[in-house]
Scaffold this motif. Structure first.
Motif, PDB file in Angstrom:
ATOM      1  N   TYR A   1      44.084 -44.495  27.306  1.00 52.71           N
ATOM      2  CA  TYR A   1      43.106 -43.805  26.476  1.00 52.71           C
ATOM      3  C   TYR A   1      43.786 -42.667  25.709  1.00 52.71           C
ATOM      4  O   TYR A   1      43.428 -42.376  24.568  1.00 52.71           O
ATOM      5  CB  TYR A   1      41.974 -43.253  27.344  1.00 52.71           C
ATOM      6  N   GLY A   2      44.764 -42.006  26.336  1.00 51.79           N
ATOM      7  CA  GLY A   2      45.482 -40.943  25.648  1.00 51.79           C
ATOM      8  C   GLY A   2      46.237 -41.461  24.442  1.00 51.79           C
ATOM      9  O   GLY A   2      46.279 -40.816  23.388  1.00 51.79           O
ATOM     10  N   THR A   3      46.847 -42.647  24.584  1.00 52.60           N
ATOM     11  CA  THR A   3      47.530 -43.260  23.450  1.00 52.60           C
ATOM     12  C   THR A   3      46.546 -43.513  22.319  1.00 52.60           C
ATOM     13  O   THR A   3      46.834 -43.266  21.141  1.00 52.60           O
ATOM     14  CB  THR A   3      48.187 -44.587  23.870  1.00 52.60           C
ATOM     15  N   HIS A   4      45.374 -44.002  22.680  1.00 53.99           N
ATOM     16  CA  HIS A   4      44.336 -44.251  21.682  1.00 53.99           C
ATOM     17  C   HIS A   4      43.890 -42.948  21.028  1.00 53.99           C
ATOM     18  O   HIS A   4      43.748 -42.861  19.796  1.00 53.99           O
ATOM     19  CB  HIS A   4      43.139 -44.938  22.335  1.00 53.99           C
ATOM     20  N   GLU A   5      43.667 -41.915  21.846  1.00 58.84           N
ATOM     21  CA  GLU A   5      43.225 -40.634  21.297  1.00 58.84           C
ATOM     22  C   GLU A   5      44.291 -40.021  20.394  1.00 58.84           C
ATOM     23  O   GLU A   5      43.971 -39.269  19.475  1.00 58.84           O
ATOM     24  CB  GLU A   5      42.864 -39.667  22.418  1.00 58.84           C
ATOM     25  N   SER A   6      45.551 -40.328  20.639  1.00 52.08           N
ATOM     26  CA  SER A   6      46.593 -39.793  19.765  1.00 52.08           C
ATOM     27  C   SER A   6      46.369 -40.231  18.325  1.00 52.08           C
ATOM     28  O   SER A   6      46.660 -39.480  17.379  1.00 52.08           O
ATOM     29  CB  SER A   6      47.979 -40.239  20.251  1.00 52.08           C
ATOM     30  N   GLN A   7      45.841 -41.421  18.152  1.00 50.28           N
ATOM     31  CA  GLN A   7      45.626 -41.932  16.801  1.00 50.28           C
ATOM     32  C   GLN A   7      44.374 -41.355  16.157  1.00 50.28           C
ATOM     33  O   GLN A   7      44.345 -41.061  14.959  1.00 50.28           O
ATOM     34  CB  GLN A   7      45.585 -43.460  16.830  1.00 50.28           C
TER      35      GLN A   7
END
Length: 506
Positions: free
Chosen positions: A289-295
């Protein structure tokens, strides 16, 4: 025994992926179009689909197929999901799925009435079920770690403590220097902006970044979100407030970042577990989810709030709202949408105070799951933390403890991923700058395809193939590192608020 093949694993994985996409479709409908009276039966429908996905995942034939294809990253994730599911009772899976739909409906009505007491019984039940889930999944130090691992594999509360301390020290010190300066004018953001015109401009902005509306759509919901049913159908929502322009606009850009990720997944991963959110199977797999939120944070903030962006597009916004913005200069608008000011609502928070909102929620939900805080005491604890951290008094539950949908959805453990995403966003952006020497000049011309292309190549196309650490190492050459994020915030707000550069970094 029947011999299994990689083709058999792919076929069975596709069926599980289909079930997870159906579950997402039911969720999207429940949050956007379903009549209020449908929540009870919708919960039962979601429980049925969840149970079917569980049965397919635990089918011995699927495990044999995964074992026979052990070199496939998707097979490794499948075996992880099987192991996790075996630890979680089927009754618990069904109870959670049923409760989520019901709780979201109750939360929506409770928020509208600003009545925490109406939601408290549902939240109490949700906390209890998540404690049971944590116990079933297993943990070493704290039950919260088991839930956190669903959304950000490898992250623990013990690791978050020093990270949050570092961010808090930086943010609070910078905030104190900023608040000593004159605040920019922002009243014009709260003039009347008709929802239809907001939607038209917001959707055009999403398309400008590269959102493919032949494979997506923009709708309205009580809480903005992105959801996908394969890369061919990736939908976003936002919340329109006619007396506040920034909410819907930047909310749309935020969800667009999520959508670009999903639409950029390699077509070869379609209907595989490497393109599925496996949280419902208690194994999130690769990208977090953090990877997704980075975008979402990268496209919303690094691009969407930049001076370069509005130098290109402010005239179009003025043309859409001539009465509201005709007398407002580009400089005034840019400063307004980057104002640093403690506020009550997380999704409307500025970049600097946003992480303080996240830290508050993480500490409270960790205490709820650990049994150190009772649900009945949550509003008072929330209000006290807002006062201590942001210096604000909470006027009612709608502006306080009821503002987020996450707890009604059972997403305990997901809040830290927003701050993790902020950190990763700066790391990815710096790596893109190093790989694309002309990037800033391209962005200044309103050319977003080069950045999107770099991110697609290094992040999006992999889907959930790699863990967050693996992806960071491949794309940036280092693991999670908050320094680029801290440098970005310091540099941006030192310039915007004309701080003394030496003092701002002291």
């Amino acid at each position: 025994m029947t011999q299994t093949t990689s083709t058999e694993f792919a076929r069975l994985s596709a069926e599980i992926n289909d079930l997870l996409c159906v579950l997402n479709l039911l969720t999207w409908d429940a949050r956007t179009q379903m009549p209020p009276g449908g929540s009870a039966t919708r919960g039962q429908q979601m429980a049925t689909i969840s149970s079917l996905a569980r049965e397919r995942t635990l089918d011995p034939a699927f495990e044999r197929a995964a074992q026979a294809d052990s070199d496939n990253p998707a097979a490794a994730q499948a075996l992880e999901a099987i192991a996790a599911l075996r630890r979680v009772p089927d009754t618990l899976t069904r109870d959670l799925a049923t409760l989520k739909s019901q709780a979201q409906d109750v939360w929506t009505r409770a928020k509208a009435a600003s009545d925490f007491a109406a939601f408290a019984p549902m939240l109490t039940r949700m906390v209890d079920l998540n404690r049971q889930l944590a116990d079933a999944l297993g943990y070493q130090d704290h039950p919260y770690d088991a839930l956190l691992n669903l959304y950000e594999p490898g992250l623990t509360g013990q690791a978050l403590t020093p990270l949050f301390a570092q961010l808090r020290a930086h943010h609070v010190a910078l905030l104190e220097r900023i608040t000593a300066k004159s605040a920019p004018r922002t009243d014009f953001l709260r003039r009347h902006y008709p929802a239809q015109e907001q939607k038209a401009f917001s959707l055009a902005a999403a398309v400008r970044f590269g959102y493919d509306v032949t494979r997506g759509r923009l709708d309205e919901s009580a809480h903005p979100f992105e959801i996908s049913f394969t890369r061919q159908d990736v939908r976003i929502t936002t919340r329109f407030q006619e007396q506040f322009l920034s909410g819907a606009l930047f909310g749309t850009l935020h969800e667009t970042g999520h959508a670009l990720y999903e639409q950029g997944v390699d077509p070869a991963l379609t209907r595989t577990l490497l393109a599925s959110d496996l949280t419902g199977l208690y194994a999130v797999g690769g990208a977090s989810y953090g990877t997704h939120e980075s975008q979402s944070r990268l496209w919303e903030n690094r691009i969407g709030r930049s001076r370069a962006y509005w130098e290109q597009h402010y005239a179009s916004l003025q043309a859409a709202f001539p009465e509201q913005l005709g007398d407002i200069s580009l400089d005034a608008f840019h400063r307004a949408v980057n104002e640093v000011r403690p506020s009550l609502i997380r999704v409307e928070a500025d970049e600097l105070t946003y992480d303080l909102h996240i830290m508050l929620r993480v500490e409270l939900e960790r205490a709820l799951i650990g049994g150190e805080l009772d649900v009945a005491d949550l509003p008072a604890a929330w209000n006290a933390r807002v006062k201590a951290d942001l210096g604000l008094d909470v006027p009612d539950d709608a502006h306080g403890v009821l503002q987020d949908i996450h707890w009604s959805s059972g997403l305990f453990g997901s809040f830290p991923t927003y701050t993790v995403g902020n950190i990763m966003a700066s790391q990815f952006y710096d790596a893109a700058l190093a790989g694309l020497p002309e990037l800033e000049a391209q962005l200044a011309r309103g050319e977003y395809a080069p950045l999107r292309g770099w991110l697609t190549e290094h992040v999006y196309r992999h889907g959930r193939t790699y863990t967050p650490h693996e992806l960071l190492m491949r794309a940036t050459g280092r693991g999670l590192d908050p320094q680029p994020y801290l440098d970005y915030l310091t540099g941006k707000f030192t310039a915007l608020y004309e701080l003394d550069a030496q003092e701002a970094t002291a």
